[in-house]
Design a protein around this motif. Structure first.
Motif, PDB file in Angstrom:
ATOM      1  N   UNK A 103       7.803  -2.823 -12.905  1.00 37.65           N
ATOM      2  CA  UNK A 103       7.958  -3.665 -13.564  1.00 37.65           C
ATOM      3  C   UNK A 103       6.442  -4.082 -14.510  1.00 37.65           C
ATOM      4  N   UNK A 104       6.105  -4.815 -12.558  1.00 36.15           N
ATOM      5  CA  UNK A 104       4.106  -5.089 -13.172  1.00 36.15           C
ATOM      6  C   UNK A 104       3.779  -3.816 -14.132  1.00 36.15           C
ATOM      7  N   UNK A 105       3.643  -3.083 -13.693  1.00 37.03           N
ATOM      8  CA  UNK A 105       3.344  -1.638 -15.333  1.00 37.03           C
ATOM      9  C   UNK A 105       3.589  -2.053 -15.926  1.00 37.03           C
ATOM     10  N   UNK A 116       2.983 -12.281 -12.214  1.00 33.95           N
ATOM     11  CA  UNK A 116       4.071 -12.243 -10.952  1.00 33.95           C
ATOM     12  C   UNK A 116       3.993 -12.994 -10.286  1.00 33.95           C
ATOM     13  N   UNK A 117       2.818 -12.658  -9.847  1.00 33.75           N
ATOM     14  CA  UNK A 117       2.661 -12.947  -8.290  1.00 33.75           C
ATOM     15  C   UNK A 117       2.491 -14.540  -7.953  1.00 33.75           C
ATOM     16  N   UNK A 187       9.203  -9.346   3.559  1.00 35.89           N
ATOM     17  CA  UNK A 187       7.791  -9.227   3.657  1.00 35.89           C
ATOM     18  C   UNK A 187       7.624  -8.234   5.393  1.00 35.89           C
ATOM     19  N   UNK A 188       6.367  -7.331   4.987  1.00 32.83           N
ATOM     20  CA  UNK A 188       6.012  -7.067   6.484  1.00 32.83           C
ATOM     21  C   UNK A 188       4.349  -6.745   6.467  1.00 32.83           C
ATOM     22  N   UNK A 189       3.770  -7.032   4.939  1.00 37.54           N
ATOM     23  CA  UNK A 189       2.622  -7.140   4.824  1.00 37.54           C
ATOM     24  C   UNK A 189       2.286  -8.526   3.529  1.00 37.54           C
ATOM     25  N   UNK A 190       1.561  -8.731   4.046  1.00 34.87           N
ATOM     26  CA  UNK A 190       1.175  -9.800   2.955  1.00 34.87           C
ATOM     27  C   UNK A 190      -0.075  -9.300   1.505  1.00 34.87           C
ATOM     28  N   UNK A 191       0.921  -8.699   0.361  1.00 34.30           N
ATOM     29  CA  UNK A 191       0.235  -7.941  -0.279  1.00 34.30           C
ATOM     30  C   UNK A 191      -0.731  -8.492  -1.044  1.00 34.30           C
ATOM     31  N   UNK A 192      -2.013  -8.178  -1.283  1.00 33.36           N
ATOM     32  CA  UNK A 192      -2.876  -8.829  -3.147  1.00 33.36           C
ATOM     33  C   UNK A 192      -2.451  -7.975  -4.318  1.00 33.36           C
ATOM     34  N   UNK A 193      -1.782  -6.388  -3.688  1.00 33.01           N
ATOM     35  CA  UNK A 193      -1.274  -6.035  -5.042  1.00 33.01           C
ATOM     36  C   UNK A 193       0.365  -5.898  -4.553  1.00 33.01           C
TER      37      UNK A 193
END
Length: 256
Positions: A103-105, A116-117, A187-193
């Motif tokens: 959706x961000x794309x 969205x961040x 969340x498994x990781x804290x994503x930057x993207x």
């Protein structure tokens, strides 16, 4: 159990032309908006993806080129979707890995500025996998004791996702009825993207999460190997990942 909210939350599900986040498009989106007072609003839109829908995708969701030939494109519908989601946290099933980044794309391609961040994300599938490790149909049967009719239709999957989350809160006392907690837990990781190619380490630094520089600081890699930036920008990476990478690169320039 009623979901305790500080902000409205939108549960959504996509049906698409495929599973490539950078190249595939949305053909249907369903949204279930839950207000702080518990009021629910449902929205469902067919979308013309401006590309053929592969037969293998139609076999899953049942949507054909004929079904969407007269539907609006995302560029025409995107502002309406953004308005529905404005100021809301976001929930879904496998949403952190697929629906949110795709959706961000679409928002970026449509030149719609939708950050969205700023949202909190609750991925019901991640909670499910951490607790039970099965599929949405199995989750619905397990938690809600009902069969999921019309599976792989966006509207049915979206409502089932919301009902599963409510049942998870009833079943697991260790789950806090708080979107901020659920955002962290799902969340498994804290994503930057959005897709986790770049994540934050324990120090809050962006590091690569794939390839030969996995675990290394993005900023330092771009300093020692500037060609890596060009390789990623020309590669088959989502636009949002490239945007994050560019921001890190520009930030490095500003420090000099």
């Amino acid at each position: 159990m009623k979901l305790q909210l500080k902000n409205p939350i939108v549960f959504f599900d996509l049906e698409t032309t495929g599973i490539n986040i950078a190249n595939d498009r949305i053909v249907e989106i369903a949204l279930l908006k839950v207000s702080v007072d518990g009021k629910e609003e449902s929205f469902c839109y067919k979308i013309n993806p401006e590309m053929p829908i592969p037969a293998e995708s139609t076999a899953i969701h049942g949507i054909t080129d004929e079904d969407v030939k007269d539907a609006p494109t995302f560029k025409k519908l995107g502002k309406e979707i953004a308005k529905i989601m404005e100021g809301c946290d976001i929930g879904g099933f496998n949403s952190n890995k697929f629906d949110v980044p795709l959706l961000a794309e679409e928002f970026i391609r449509a030149e719609i500025d939708f950050d969205m961040k700023k949202r909190k994300f609750v991925d019901v599938q991640t909670i499910f996998h951490k607790m039970e490790k099965r599929t949405l149909s199995a989750a619905y049967k397990f938690y809600c004791e009902k069969d999921l009719e019309d599976a792989h239709t966006a509207e049915a999957d979206t409502r089932a996702t919301y009902e599963v989350l409510l049942a998870q809160l009833d079943r697991y006392p260790e789950l806090e009825n708080d979107v901020e907690f659920l955002n962290t837990f799902s969340s498994f990781n804290k994503n930057a993207d959005f897709i986790g190619r770049i994540i934050f380490n324990d120090k809050g630094e962006e590091v690569f999460n794939f390839g030969k520089y996995k675990g290394q600081s993005v900023e330092k890699v771009l300093e020692k190997d500037p060609s890596y930036y060009g390789w990623m920008m020309n590669g088959d990476f989502p636009l949002f990942t490239k945007k994050v990478l560019t921001n890190i690169k520009l930030r490095g320039f500003n420090k000099k």
